[in-house]
Design a protein around this motif. Structure first.
Motif, PDB file in Angstrom:
ATOM      1  N   UNK A  48       0.773  -1.058  -0.048  1.00 24.24           N
ATOM      2  CA  UNK A  48       0.195  -0.077   0.094  1.00 24.24           C
ATOM      3  C   UNK A  48       0.972   1.240   0.167  1.00 24.24           C
ATOM      4  N   UNK A  49       2.127   1.352   0.383  1.00 22.43           N
ATOM      5  CA  UNK A  49       2.895   2.184   0.462  1.00 22.43           C
ATOM      6  C   UNK A  49       3.803   2.322  -0.967  1.00 22.43           C
ATOM      7  N   UNK A  50       3.682   1.505  -1.740  1.00 25.97           N
ATOM      8  CA  UNK A  50       4.432   1.597  -2.960  1.00 25.97           C
ATOM      9  C   UNK A  50       3.779   2.628  -3.886  1.00 25.97           C
ATOM     10  N   UNK A  51       4.618   3.424  -4.650  1.00 23.18           N
ATOM     11  CA  UNK A  51       3.928   4.481  -5.514  1.00 23.18           C
ATOM     12  C   UNK A  51       3.399   3.934  -6.666  1.00 23.18           C
ATOM     13  N   UNK A  52       2.322   3.153  -6.686  1.00 23.60           N
ATOM     14  CA  UNK A  52       2.060   2.346  -8.202  1.00 23.60           C
ATOM     15  C   UNK A  52       0.797   3.099  -9.030  1.00 23.60           C
TER      16      UNK A  52
END
Length: 239
Positions: free
Chosen positions: A59-63
């Motif tokens: 959820x913290x990855x810039x996807x």
């Protein structure tokens, strides 16, 4: 998109008019992140978003803008849960790591990965492989060909082989469709040799090797060299 042969082990569709693919690098090792990140940042036709610690929650990855995630994995890592989540978001995943086994390669592709590379030897080709994945191709280090198995239960790259078998394209018929020289070329490619190495082994020019590969693709109904090599390996294993 036009497919053409490169000197390395993949056929890559590279159209300069295509938009640049957006890439996120995920790696738990800060030194590795810096090295791999530099390769991706400097690559043409790639939009490098950023790097992230792969141990952080997804959820913290810039996807939000990512087309491809390059995920670095160690021998003890299990990338399957992450690969499944990324694939469910229609994000392509290129795994680069060490400690590959038949089980790990099969599990990665079963989960939805579109490429597996050996980290120690493939850093220089990472950008090319990432562009290939972004264009919809499947990539794999030659060292991993022998670990790749075909199963009709699995979707993705192996479904190509299953489809050929369902069309009565038996290994024997596959081999008979090729000339002796075409079989020699594919045999050497299936052993992991590059185009230049095949040319040297058969005393041919690289252009002639590429011509034989192109003719083989047409005869086998393969979309790219990786598929043709996998088909040849399957045929050899069933002799």
């Amino acid at each position: 998109m036009q497919i053409r042969a490169f000197e390395d082990e993949w056929l890559v569709g590279e159209d300069q008019s295509e938009p640049r693919a957006s890439v996120v690098l995920a790696d738990a090792d800060p030194i590795s992140r810096r090295v791999l990140g530099t390769v991706l940042r400097d690559a043409a036709q790639l939009q490098y978003i950023c790097c992230v610690d792969s141990h952080r929650p997804l959820e913290e990855w810039p996807l939000s803008q990512a087309d491809v995630v390059v995920l670095s994995v160690g021998p003890q890592d299990d990338p399957v849960p992450i690969v499944r989540q990324l694939a469910s978001r229609r994000i392509r995943v290129l795994l680069i790591g060490t400690g590959w086994s038949r089980y790990r390669v099969d599990a990665a592709f079963s989960a939805g990965a579109t490429g597996c590379l050996v980290k120690d030897t493939e850093i220089g080709r990472l950008a090319t492989a990432t562009r290939a994945v972004a264009s919809g191709h499947v990539v794999m280090s030659p060292q991993l060909f022998g670990l790749f198995t075909a199963s009709p239960r699995v979707h993705g790259p192996r479904a190509v082989l299953a489809a050929h078998r369902s069309e009565a394209r038996s290994p024997e018929r596959l081999l008979r469709a090729l000339t002796e020289r075409e079989r020699e070329v594919l045999d050497l490619l299936a052993d992991g040799l590059s185009t230049a190495e095949v040319a040297g082994a058969l005393t041919l020019s690289p252009a002639t090797v590429k011509s034989h590969v192109s003719h083989s693709l047409s005869k086998l109904g393969a979309r790219n060299r990786l598929e043709a090599v996998l088909m040849m390996q399957q045929a050899r294993s069933m002799r």
